[in-house]
Write an enzyme that holds these catalytic residues in place. Structure first.
Site, PDB file in Angstrom:
ATOM      1  N   ASP A  11      88.241 -47.311  26.168  1.00 32.67           N
ATOM      2  CA  ASP A  11      87.615 -47.572  24.868  1.00 32.67           C
ATOM      3  C   ASP A  11      88.486 -48.594  24.129  1.00 32.67           C
ATOM      4  O   ASP A  11      89.407 -49.197  24.704  1.00 32.67           O
ATOM      5  CB  ASP A  11      87.355 -46.272  24.090  1.00 32.67           C
ATOM      6  CG  ASP A  11      88.627 -45.623  23.554  1.00 32.67           C
ATOM      7  OD1 ASP A  11      89.731 -46.163  23.790  1.00 32.67           O
ATOM      8  OD2 ASP A  11      88.519 -44.569  22.900  1.00 32.67           O
ATOM      9  N   HIS A  12      88.217 -48.764  22.834  1.00 31.17           N
ATOM     10  CA  HIS A  12      88.912 -49.777  22.031  1.00 31.17           C
ATOM     11  C   HIS A  12      90.414 -49.520  21.910  1.00 31.17           C
ATOM     12  O   HIS A  12      91.182 -50.432  21.645  1.00 31.17           O
ATOM     13  CB  HIS A  12      88.292 -49.821  20.636  1.00 31.17           C
ATOM     14  CG  HIS A  12      88.260 -48.476  19.976  1.00 31.17           C
ATOM     15  ND1 HIS A  12      87.285 -47.548  20.253  1.00 31.17           N
ATOM     16  CD2 HIS A  12      89.103 -47.882  19.103  1.00 31.17           C
ATOM     17  CE1 HIS A  12      87.513 -46.446  19.548  1.00 31.17           C
ATOM     18  NE2 HIS A  12      88.618 -46.623  18.850  1.00 31.17           N
ATOM     19  N   CYS A  68      91.930 -44.112  27.201  1.00 31.76           N
ATOM     20  CA  CYS A  68      91.513 -44.079  25.797  1.00 31.76           C
ATOM     21  C   CYS A  68      92.766 -43.764  24.987  1.00 31.76           C
ATOM     22  O   CYS A  68      93.886 -43.959  25.492  1.00 31.76           O
ATOM     23  CB  CYS A  68      90.363 -43.099  25.565  1.00 31.76           C
ATOM     24  SG  CYS A  68      90.720 -41.357  25.836  1.00 31.76           S
ATOM     25  N   GLY A  69      92.626 -43.311  23.756  1.00 29.49           N
ATOM     26  CA  GLY A  69      93.821 -43.066  22.957  1.00 29.49           C
ATOM     27  C   GLY A  69      94.725 -42.022  23.584  1.00 29.49           C
ATOM     28  O   GLY A  69      95.927 -42.217  23.723  1.00 29.49           O
ATOM     29  N   THR A  70      94.129 -40.914  23.967  1.00 29.88           N
ATOM     30  CA  THR A  70      94.897 -39.828  24.596  1.00 29.88           C
ATOM     31  C   THR A  70      94.682 -39.746  26.101  1.00 29.88           C
ATOM     32  O   THR A  70      95.423 -39.032  26.784  1.00 29.88           O
ATOM     33  CB  THR A  70      94.468 -38.471  24.011  1.00 29.88           C
ATOM     34  OG1 THR A  70      93.055 -38.312  24.261  1.00 29.88           O
ATOM     35  CG2 THR A  70      94.751 -38.394  22.523  1.00 29.88           C
ATOM     36  N   GLY A  71      93.642 -40.367  26.604  1.00 29.80           N
ATOM     37  CA  GLY A  71      93.237 -40.199  28.000  1.00 29.80           C
ATOM     38  C   GLY A  71      92.371 -38.971  28.216  1.00 29.80           C
ATOM     39  O   GLY A  71      91.795 -38.796  29.293  1.00 29.80           O
ATOM     40  N   GLY A  73      89.551 -37.641  26.290  1.00 29.53           N
ATOM     41  CA  GLY A  73      88.095 -37.699  26.130  1.00 29.53           C
ATOM     42  C   GLY A  73      87.427 -38.442  27.274  1.00 29.53           C
ATOM     43  O   GLY A  73      86.407 -37.992  27.823  1.00 29.53           O
ATOM     44  N   HIS A 101      97.605 -33.119  46.058  1.00 29.75           N
ATOM     45  CA  HIS A 101      97.038 -31.768  46.080  1.00 29.75           C
ATOM     46  C   HIS A 101      95.576 -31.701  45.649  1.00 29.75           C
ATOM     47  O   HIS A 101      94.843 -30.829  46.098  1.00 29.75           O
ATOM     48  CB  HIS A 101      97.863 -30.838  45.183  1.00 29.75           C
ATOM     49  CG  HIS A 101      99.207 -30.499  45.757  1.00 29.75           C
ATOM     50  ND1 HIS A 101     100.027 -29.537  45.217  1.00 29.75           N
ATOM     51  CD2 HIS A 101      99.871 -30.995  46.840  1.00 29.75           C
ATOM     52  CE1 HIS A 101     101.150 -29.447  45.925  1.00 29.75           C
ATOM     53  NE2 HIS A 101     101.084 -30.342  46.911  1.00 29.75           N
ATOM     54  N   ASN A 102      95.165 -32.588  44.757  1.00 34.65           N
ATOM     55  CA  ASN A 102      93.804 -32.498  44.200  1.00 34.65           C
ATOM     56  C   ASN A 102      92.873 -33.597  44.692  1.00 34.65           C
ATOM     57  O   ASN A 102      91.703 -33.622  44.306  1.00 34.65           O
ATOM     58  CB  ASN A 102      93.853 -32.527  42.662  1.00 34.65           C
ATOM     59  CG  ASN A 102      94.892 -31.585  42.080  1.00 34.65           C
ATOM     60  OD1 ASN A 102      95.788 -32.009  41.354  1.00 34.65           O
ATOM     61  ND2 ASN A 102      94.812 -30.317  42.402  1.00 34.65           N
ATOM     62  N   ARG A 112      97.874 -44.202  23.434  1.00 34.11           N
ATOM     63  CA  ARG A 112      98.626 -43.787  22.247  1.00 34.11           C
ATOM     64  C   ARG A 112      99.642 -42.704  22.584  1.00 34.11           C
ATOM     65  O   ARG A 112     100.247 -42.106  21.692  1.00 34.11           O
ATOM     66  CB  ARG A 112      97.653 -43.290  21.167  1.00 34.11           C
ATOM     67  CG  ARG A 112      96.738 -44.384  20.648  1.00 34.11           C
ATOM     68  CD  ARG A 112      95.654 -43.847  19.724  1.00 34.11           C
ATOM     69  NE  ARG A 112      94.799 -44.938  19.234  1.00 34.11           N
ATOM     70  CZ  ARG A 112      93.574 -44.757  18.745  1.00 34.11           C
ATOM     71  NH1 ARG A 112      93.046 -43.533  18.679  1.00 34.11           N
ATOM     72  NH2 ARG A 112      92.878 -45.791  18.336  1.00 34.11           N
ATOM     73  N   ARG A 135      95.632 -26.757  53.195  1.00 29.64           N
ATOM     74  CA  ARG A 135      95.219 -25.748  52.213  1.00 29.64           C
ATOM     75  C   ARG A 135      94.708 -26.403  50.924  1.00 29.64           C
ATOM     76  O   ARG A 135      93.863 -25.832  50.226  1.00 29.64           O
ATOM     77  CB  ARG A 135      96.367 -24.778  51.907  1.00 29.64           C
ATOM     78  CG  ARG A 135      97.531 -25.371  51.136  1.00 29.64           C
ATOM     79  CD  ARG A 135      98.652 -24.347  50.950  1.00 29.64           C
ATOM     80  NE  ARG A 135      99.709 -24.825  50.074  1.00 29.64           N
ATOM     81  CZ  ARG A 135     100.664 -25.689  50.416  1.00 29.64           C
ATOM     82  NH1 ARG A 135     100.687 -26.192  51.641  1.00 29.64           N
ATOM     83  NH2 ARG A 135     101.594 -26.050  49.544  1.00 29.64           N
ATOM     84  N   HIS A 136      95.191 -27.592  50.655  1.00 26.91           N
ATOM     85  CA  HIS A 136      94.717 -28.287  49.454  1.00 26.91           C
ATOM     86  C   HIS A 136      93.269 -28.756  49.634  1.00 26.91           C
ATOM     87  O   HIS A 136      92.505 -28.823  48.679  1.00 26.91           O
ATOM     88  CB  HIS A 136      95.638 -29.460  49.124  1.00 26.91           C
ATOM     89  CG  HIS A 136      97.061 -29.039  48.953  1.00 26.91           C
ATOM     90  ND1 HIS A 136      97.463 -28.181  47.959  1.00 26.91           N
ATOM     91  CD2 HIS A 136      98.178 -29.316  49.690  1.00 26.91           C
ATOM     92  CE1 HIS A 136      98.761 -27.948  48.061  1.00 26.91           C
ATOM     93  NE2 HIS A 136      99.218 -28.633  49.106  1.00 26.91           N
ATOM     94  N   ARG A 139      90.943 -26.003  48.721  1.00 28.34           N
ATOM     95  CA  ARG A 139      90.799 -25.837  47.266  1.00 28.34           C
ATOM     96  C   ARG A 139      89.938 -26.944  46.653  1.00 28.34           C
ATOM     97  O   ARG A 139      89.145 -26.691  45.737  1.00 28.34           O
ATOM     98  CB  ARG A 139      92.194 -25.795  46.628  1.00 28.34           C
ATOM     99  CG  ARG A 139      92.965 -24.558  47.064  1.00 28.34           C
ATOM    100  CD  ARG A 139      94.448 -24.649  46.828  1.00 28.34           C
ATOM    101  NE  ARG A 139      95.128 -23.491  47.390  1.00 28.34           N
ATOM    102  CZ  ARG A 139      96.446 -23.421  47.581  1.00 28.34           C
ATOM    103  NH1 ARG A 139      97.218 -24.445  47.261  1.00 28.34           N
ATOM    104  NH2 ARG A 139      96.985 -22.339  48.104  1.00 28.34           N
TER     105      ARG A 139
HETATM  106  C1  RB5 Z   1      89.400 -42.948  19.484  1.00 29.37           C
HETATM  107  O1  RB5 Z   1      89.864 -42.983  18.189  1.00 29.37           O
HETATM  108  C2  RB5 Z   1      89.974 -41.746  20.233  1.00 29.37           C
HETATM  109  O2  RB5 Z   1      89.361 -40.580  19.803  1.00 29.37           O
HETATM  110  C3  RB5 Z   1      89.831 -41.919  21.724  1.00 29.37           C
HETATM  111  O3  RB5 Z   1      90.471 -43.085  22.124  1.00 29.37           O
HETATM  112  C4  RB5 Z   1      90.423 -40.828  22.602  1.00 29.37           C
HETATM  113  O4  RB5 Z   1      91.719 -40.527  22.251  1.00 29.37           O
HETATM  114  C5  RB5 Z   1      89.592 -39.625  22.785  1.00 29.37           C
HETATM  115  O5  RB5 Z   1      89.898 -38.735  23.601  1.00 29.37           O
END
Ligand code: RB5
Length: 148
Positions: A11-12, A68-71, A73, A101-102, A112, A135-136, A139
């Site tokens: 995303d942005h 994304c910001g956190t990865g 979503g 393993h996965n 971020r 075994r993996h 699973r």
């Molecule tokens: C966007 O502001 C933020 O919500 C998105 O990048 C992400 O972190 C969502 O999981």
């Protein structure tokens, strides 16, 4: 490995990081398939996660790297696509383990959360680790059975 194509999307919040990763993997001999977005306007991570996941699930691309910001979503969106196993990583050990393993076929990271150097290390760890099977494999088959 015959298919060296890796789809990238974000995303942005992660455009610059995504472009840096695309350049890095190209230099390593992979073929980046960067599906954007290119402009920095606020956008919606589910659509970008789904689009990248479809390219992996269809076999067009061997792996996917999404950001994304956190990865978090964009990972949740990608994992809704049948055949996708995507994990969020902020460290190289986790990146190795989701391959070993996965049998993860997609990697997600948060722009971020980690800096560019760490993200590149994580990408290298992910792409240089093979699935161990055994075994993996049992699973991972159980995960696939949930989809059915
Ligand atoms: C966007 O502001 C933020 O919500 C998105 O990048 C992400 O972190 C969502 O999981």
């Amino acid at each position: 490995m015959t298919n060296t194509r890796i789809v990238l999307s974000s995303d942005h919040a992660a455009i610059e990081l995504r472009q840096a990763i695309a350049e890095h993997i190209k230099a390593k001999g992979w073929e980046p398939v960067d599906i954007g977005p290119v402009t920095p306007e606020s956008t919606h991570y589910p659509q970008h996660g789904e689009a990248a996941a479809n390219k992996v699930a269809s076999g067009d691309c061997r792996f996917g790297i999404i950001l994304c910001g956190t990865g978090q979503g964009i990972m949740m969106a990608a994992n809704k696509v049948k055949g996708i196993r995507c994990g969020v990583c902020s460290d190289t050990f986790s990146a190795e383990m989701i391959r070993a393993h996965n049998d993860a076929n997609m990697l997600s990271m948060g722009a971020r959360v980690i800096d560019q150097d760490k993200a590149i290390e994580i990408v290298d760890a992910f792409l240089s680790t093979e699935f161990e099977g055994g075994r993996h494999g049992t699973r991972v088959d159980m995960i696939t059975a949930i989809e059915a």
